[in-house]
Design a protein around this motif. Structure first.
Motif, PDB file in Angstrom:
ATOM      1  N   THR A   1       0.969  -1.234   0.032  1.00 27.99           N
ATOM      2  CA  THR A   1      -0.145   0.144  -0.146  1.00 27.99           C
ATOM      3  C   THR A   1       0.921   1.336  -0.087  1.00 27.99           C
ATOM      4  OG1 THR A   1      -0.084   0.140   2.454  1.00 27.99           O
ATOM      5  CG2 THR A   1      -1.868  -1.214   1.306  1.00 27.99           C
ATOM      6  N   GLY A   2       2.104   1.198   0.329  1.00 23.70           N
ATOM      7  CA  GLY A   2       3.023   2.437   0.484  1.00 23.70           C
ATOM      8  C   GLY A   2       2.808   3.181   1.825  1.00 23.70           C
ATOM      9  N   ARG A   3       2.148   2.512   2.654  1.00 22.11           N
ATOM     10  CA  ARG A   3       1.578   3.179   4.020  1.00 22.11           C
ATOM     11  C   ARG A   3       2.388   2.346   5.089  1.00 22.11           C
ATOM     12  NH1 ARG A   3      -2.376   6.980   3.818  1.00 22.11           N
ATOM     13  NH2 ARG A   3      -2.413   7.846   2.026  1.00 22.11           N
ATOM     14  N   VAL A   4       3.363   1.520   4.874  1.00 16.51           N
ATOM     15  CA  VAL A   4       4.217   1.047   5.649  1.00 16.51           C
ATOM     16  C   VAL A   4       5.597   1.698   5.916  1.00 16.51           C
ATOM     17  CG1 VAL A   4       5.457  -1.110   6.955  1.00 16.51           C
ATOM     18  CG2 VAL A   4       2.906  -1.196   5.946  1.00 16.51           C
ATOM     19  N   GLY A   5       5.920   2.418   6.833  1.00 12.35           N
ATOM     20  CA  GLY A   5       6.943   3.349   7.045  1.00 12.35           C
ATOM     21  C   GLY A   5       8.211   2.503   7.602  1.00 12.35           C
ATOM     22  N   HIS A   6       8.012   1.541   8.364  1.00 15.10           N
ATOM     23  CA  HIS A   6       9.258   0.851   9.292  1.00 15.10           C
ATOM     24  C   HIS A   6       8.660  -0.245   9.857  1.00 15.10           C
ATOM     25  CE1 HIS A   6      12.918   1.503  11.316  1.00 15.10           C
ATOM     26  NE2 HIS A   6      12.206   1.236  12.559  1.00 15.10           N
ATOM     27  N   PHE A   7       9.528  -1.315  10.078  1.00 14.76           N
ATOM     28  CA  PHE A   7       9.135  -2.490  10.625  1.00 14.76           C
ATOM     29  C   PHE A   7      10.068  -2.595  11.965  1.00 14.76           C
ATOM     30  CE2 PHE A   7       8.024  -4.126   6.465  1.00 14.76           C
ATOM     31  CZ  PHE A   7       6.824  -4.842   6.773  1.00 14.76           C
ATOM     32  N   GLN A   8       9.506  -3.403  12.970  1.00 13.31           N
ATOM     33  CA  GLN A   8      10.201  -3.786  14.142  1.00 13.31           C
ATOM     34  C   GLN A   8      10.106  -5.244  14.318  1.00 13.31           C
ATOM     35  OE1 GLN A   8       8.980  -0.700  16.948  1.00 13.31           O
ATOM     36  NE2 GLN A   8      10.819   0.460  16.666  1.00 13.31           N
ATOM     37  N   ILE A   9      10.950  -5.563  15.067  1.00 14.33           N
ATOM     38  CA  ILE A   9      11.085  -7.025  15.365  1.00 14.33           C
ATOM     39  C   ILE A   9      11.496  -7.376  16.861  1.00 14.33           C
ATOM     40  CG2 ILE A   9      11.451  -7.973  13.191  1.00 14.33           C
ATOM     41  CD1 ILE A   9      14.346  -8.387  13.692  1.00 14.33           C
TER      42      ILE A   9
END
Length: 271
Positions: A199-207
């Protein structure tokens, strides 16, 4: 393989905070994130980044009275002026540290108030903050957080976060997708990556490993598989973000505890 950023609020706990930049660089990280920069001078943080060849990729806006239990101001009626002051302070730090994104924590729903009652305040605050961030050339991030770690936190689910993004309607407002929180609240993590990343609306991941929040090779999630999913979907949609390592080292605050726990990352690098 995704690009990984060391979370200096959690990693290297045996070291003073400012010494964690060098430790992360020695372990091969090229980027860092952490909760809050505000106890430190902008120039000192920028110097640590530069000296160690690191990028600052994320930090949080001021959360209110953190030590008193507050976890953000964005959804709290009557705290709008304080929220705005905090956003401007965060953007000032983002400029000094050349950080492209700032996370604003939603806050806790007051015990005598229904969640739906504070959503208009949340949306209004985010609309204002996203406009200010856009002027500064930054992305504004919101994050669903599980209610086991933070009871009564306003935002808990990926679908709700993306609904908020749609309601605000700002192209620079994005979701910080923490796979640890997502697994605890919802599960079906791989399919959510496949649904939301394009979607282009995920700016960053964390784990982090689930449930203890240790290294990602500990616990119930198959992180190597999830990293392959991120790589696959990112290649299709052109996503080039970062994955923040926001976990507590299982070895604790001992010398080289964080470094010795990076076997999972060295295994990925070996392919």
């Amino acid at each position: 393989m995704p690009r990984f950023a060391a979370n200096l609020s959690m990693l290297y706990p045996e070291l003073d905070f400012l010494d964690r930049f060098e430790a992360a660089a020695k372990d091969g990280f090229q980027a860092v994130e952490y909760l809050f920069p505000y106890p430190y001078e902008r120039r000192e943080l920028a110097a640590r980044l530069s000296a160690n060849g690191l990028q600052q990729v994320l930090f949080n806006g001021p959360p209110g009275d953190w030590d008193g239990g507050e976890r953000g101001l964005a959804c709290l009626p009557g705290r709008e002026a304080e929220f705005r002051e905090g956003v401007l302070k965060a953007l000032d730090y983002a400029e000094a540290l050349d950080c492209p994104r700032v996370h604003v924590m939603a806050g806790l729903v007051p015990s005598d108030v229904e969640r739906e009652a504070v959503q208009p305040t949340y949306i209004d605050n985010l609309r204002w903050a996203a406009a200010e961030a856009a002027k500064a050339g930054r992305d504004l991030l919101i994050e669903p957080i599980n209610t086991r770690d933070i009871p009564r936190f306003f935002l808990n689910r990926q679908d709700h976060a993306h609904e908020i993004v749609d309601l605000v309607g700002a192209p620079n407002l994005k979701v910080q997708m923490d796979l640890y929180h997502c697994q605890i609240v919802e599960g079906d993590v791989a399919m959510k990556i496949r649904k939301y990343l394009p979607t282009g609306r995920v700016g960053h991941f964390q784990i982090a490993g689930v449930p203890e929040r240790h290294e990602p090779d500990i616990g119930e999630l198959n992180h190597p598989y999830l990293f392959r999913v991120i790589d696959e979907v990112a290649a299709q949609c052109g996503w080039e973000g970062w994955v923040g390592c926001e976990y507590r080292p299982a070895r604790g605050a001992v010398a080289r505890g964080s470094s010795d726990g990076l076997g999972w990352l060295r295994e990925l690098q070996r392919g």
